[in-house]
Design a protein around this motif. Structure first.
Motif, mmCIF file in Angstrom:
data_model
loop_
_atom_site.group_PDB
_atom_site.id
_atom_site.type_symbol
_atom_site.label_atom_id
_atom_site.label_comp_id
_atom_site.label_asym_id
_atom_site.label_seq_id
_atom_site.Cartn_x
_atom_site.Cartn_y
_atom_site.Cartn_z
ATOM 1 N N VAL A 1 -11.612 32.731 -14.246
ATOM 2 C CA VAL A 1 -11.810 33.643 -15.365
ATOM 3 C C VAL A 1 -13.272 34.082 -15.398
ATOM 4 O O VAL A 1 -14.152 33.409 -14.851
ATOM 5 N N ASN A 2 -13.514 35.209 -16.032
ATOM 6 C CA ASN A 2 -14.876 35.675 -16.212
ATOM 7 C C ASN A 2 -15.669 34.620 -16.990
ATOM 8 O O ASN A 2 -15.151 34.021 -17.932
ATOM 9 N N PRO A 3 -16.927 34.368 -16.609
ATOM 10 C CA PRO A 3 -17.724 33.330 -17.289
ATOM 11 C C PRO A 3 -17.798 33.499 -18.803
ATOM 12 O O PRO A 3 -17.908 32.502 -19.538
ATOM 13 N N LEU A 4 -17.719 34.742 -19.307
ATOM 14 C CA LEU A 4 -17.773 34.944 -20.756
ATOM 15 C C LEU A 4 -16.544 34.363 -21.457
ATOM 16 O O LEU A 4 -16.579 34.117 -22.673
ATOM 17 N N LEU A 5 -15.469 34.152 -20.705
ATOM 18 C CA LEU A 5 -14.260 33.594 -21.294
ATOM 19 C C LEU A 5 -14.223 32.070 -21.237
ATOM 20 O O LEU A 5 -13.366 31.446 -21.875
ATOM 21 N N ALA A 6 -15.131 31.488 -20.480
ATOM 22 C CA ALA A 6 -15.108 30.031 -20.280
ATOM 23 C C ALA A 6 -15.138 29.242 -21.594
ATOM 24 O O ALA A 6 -14.396 28.268 -21.747
ATOM 25 N N PRO A 7 -15.960 29.634 -22.592
ATOM 26 C CA PRO A 7 -15.986 28.838 -23.836
ATOM 27 C C PRO A 7 -14.878 29.185 -24.821
ATOM 28 O O PRO A 7 -14.770 28.543 -25.877
ATOM 29 N N VAL A 8 -14.064 30.183 -24.502
ATOM 30 C CA VAL A 8 -13.041 30.630 -25.451
ATOM 31 C C VAL A 8 -11.901 29.618 -25.515
ATOM 32 O O VAL A 8 -11.355 29.205 -24.489
ATOM 33 N N LYS A 9 -11.552 29.223 -26.718
ATOM 34 C CA LYS A 9 -10.438 28.300 -26.928
ATOM 35 C C LYS A 9 -9.256 29.071 -27.507
ATOM 36 O O LYS A 9 -9.410 29.836 -28.453
ATOM 37 N N LEU A 10 -8.093 28.861 -26.908
ATOM 38 C CA LEU A 10 -6.923 29.637 -27.276
ATOM 39 C C LEU A 10 -5.973 28.890 -28.209
ATOM 40 O O LEU A 10 -4.845 29.326 -28.429
ATOM 41 N N GLU A 11 -6.428 27.770 -28.769
ATOM 42 C CA GLU A 11 -5.562 26.979 -29.648
ATOM 43 C C GLU A 11 -5.133 27.749 -30.887
ATOM 44 O O GLU A 11 -4.103 27.442 -31.503
ATOM 45 N N ASN A 12 -5.939 28.744 -31.286
ATOM 46 C CA ASN A 12 -5.637 29.479 -32.510
ATOM 47 C C ASN A 12 -4.527 30.516 -32.342
ATOM 48 O O ASN A 12 -4.078 31.112 -33.323
ATOM 49 N N LEU A 13 -4.114 30.763 -31.126
ATOM 50 C CA LEU A 13 -3.115 31.807 -30.906
ATOM 51 C C LEU A 13 -1.763 31.435 -31.512
ATOM 52 O O LEU A 13 -1.394 30.262 -31.592
ATOM 53 N N LEU A 14 -1.026 32.447 -31.929
ATOM 54 C CA LEU A 14 0.334 32.267 -32.433
ATOM 55 C C LEU A 14 1.243 32.020 -31.231
ATOM 56 O O LEU A 14 1.741 32.962 -30.599
ATOM 57 N N ALA A 15 1.438 30.754 -30.909
ATOM 58 C CA ALA A 15 2.164 30.391 -29.686
ATOM 59 C C ALA A 15 3.582 30.942 -29.681
ATOM 60 O O ALA A 15 4.141 31.239 -28.620
ATOM 61 N N ALA A 16 4.174 31.095 -30.869
ATOM 62 C CA ALA A 16 5.565 31.533 -30.963
ATOM 63 C C ALA A 16 5.708 33.055 -30.982
ATOM 64 O O ALA A 16 6.817 33.569 -31.195
ATOM 65 N N TYR A 17 4.618 33.777 -30.764
ATOM 66 C CA TYR A 17 4.693 35.242 -30.812
ATOM 67 C C TYR A 17 5.655 35.758 -29.747
ATOM 68 O O TYR A 17 5.560 35.394 -28.573
#
Length: 337
Positions: free
Chosen positions: A300-316
């Motif tokens: 992934v692009n280095p700018l995305l490395a610290p991004v955490k995806l836990e907040n996403l609506l997994a059931a979308y």
């Protein structure tokens, strides 16, 4: 007699196969491609494809809402490929029998949840909705400097932010519709419409496309905006002082590619799908798109490395977003009256 019949059968099969092969021959006409993401990125990719496949192209830049209107409402034909845009757009094209099935060999490694089971569309990247903040504008605004940065959509409704935020229009923008549809799936239709209406009243304007909101944010015309994270990181990478926050239960997109019925160049369209899903192209694309790759083993692009995806609506669900498209937009229009 039977030999004569066999000869006729063989000739008939040969003619049928000939028509099929001829139908798959690459046309001399330009490949017509609707590009939903940034036009400069689309041109870079299509120029690379042109060099590799010796295939001329016509690029048509549209927002997701524009593409939906032109292809579904107006019934525009003669387009070969839709490149990019949330998967719910591609689901709508499939549901309205506008797209062709094609399962690229390059799609084999992509997890099944990121592509259509029957091959009508294939995911290329994943992106999340985010609240972007122009830190320079925020810190220089005496009403905002002492406030905590917005972490959830309701934080954008503070009176101090009146006229200083922006959201994209759900009718014209895939970003805006993803916001509406994801909140509706999490909280219910009425709550989603109410939130969108409140954000609209709070906004300086509603933009035609999601990346325009990110651009206005970068240029300093806003303190905060909702857009896809990739659009915000694109400007952050160019030196703009933007911070991004993924709100709780945020909506997200699978940026997809699909081949349309009625195109003039189905053979080249399949070549483009293969090209876009190849590891080489995906690696190049992820360096400029600031999105999460779906093809395995791509950094992934280095700018995305610290991004955490836990907040996403997994059931979308993209299929549900596609099915409810007209219903939600009709409710949105009624609320505007």
């Amino acid at each position: 007699m039977w030999k004569k019949g066999l000869l006729v059968l063989i000739v008939g099969i040969g003619v049928c196969l000939g028509f099929q092969v001829l139908g798959e021959k690459k046309s001399n006409q330009p490949l017509k491609v609707i590009v939903i993401f940034h036009e400069d990125v689309g041109k870079f990719l299509l120029e690379t494809f042109k060099e590799k496949a010796d295939q001329p192209y016509d690029i048509i830049r549209m927002s997701s809402g524009e593409a939906s209107y032109n292809l579904l409402t107006l019934g525009k034909t003669g387009i070969d490929v839709v490149l990019g845009g949330p998967a719910d757009l591609h689901e709508q094209l499939k549901n309205k029998s506008k797209s062709l099935r094609y399962s690229s060999a390059s799609a084999g490694s992509i997890p099944s949840k990121y592509k259509d089971a029957k091959g009508y569309w294939t995911g290329m990247y994943m992106g999340a909705l985010a609240i972007g903040v122009n830190q320079t504008v925020w810190q220089q605004d005496p009403q905002l400097a002492a406030l905590p940065l917005p972490q959830q959509y309701e934080d954008l409704l503070r009176p101090e932010l009146k006229g200083k935020i922006e959201i994209p229009d759900p009718e014209t923008s895939g970003t805006g519709y993803t916001l509406l549809a994801s909140v509706a799936q999490q909280r219910g239709d009425r709550a989603a419409i109410d939130l969108m209406q409140a954000l609209k009243k709070q906004s300086a304007s509603m933009t035609f496309a999601g990346n325009t909101s990110a651009q206005h944010l970068a240029e300093g015309g806003l303190a905060a905006a909702v857009s896809f994270l990739s659009d915000q990181l694109r400007f952050k990478n160019s030196g703009y002082n933007i911070s991004s926050f993924i709100p709780p239960q945020a909506g997200w997109e699978i940026g997809a590619i699909s081949i349309l019925k009625g195109g003039n160049n189905p053979a080249a369209a399949k070549q483009l799908v293969d090209f876009m899903l190849s590891k080489e192209t995906q690696t190049d694309y992820m360096n400029t798109a600031f999105s999460f790759p779906l093809v395995p083993n791509i950094l992934v692009n280095p700018l995305l490395a610290p991004v955490k995806l836990e907040n996403l609506l997994a059931a979308y669900r993209f299929d549900l977003a596609a099915q409810q498209h007209e219903k939600l937009l009709n409710q949105w229009r009624e609320a505007l009256e």
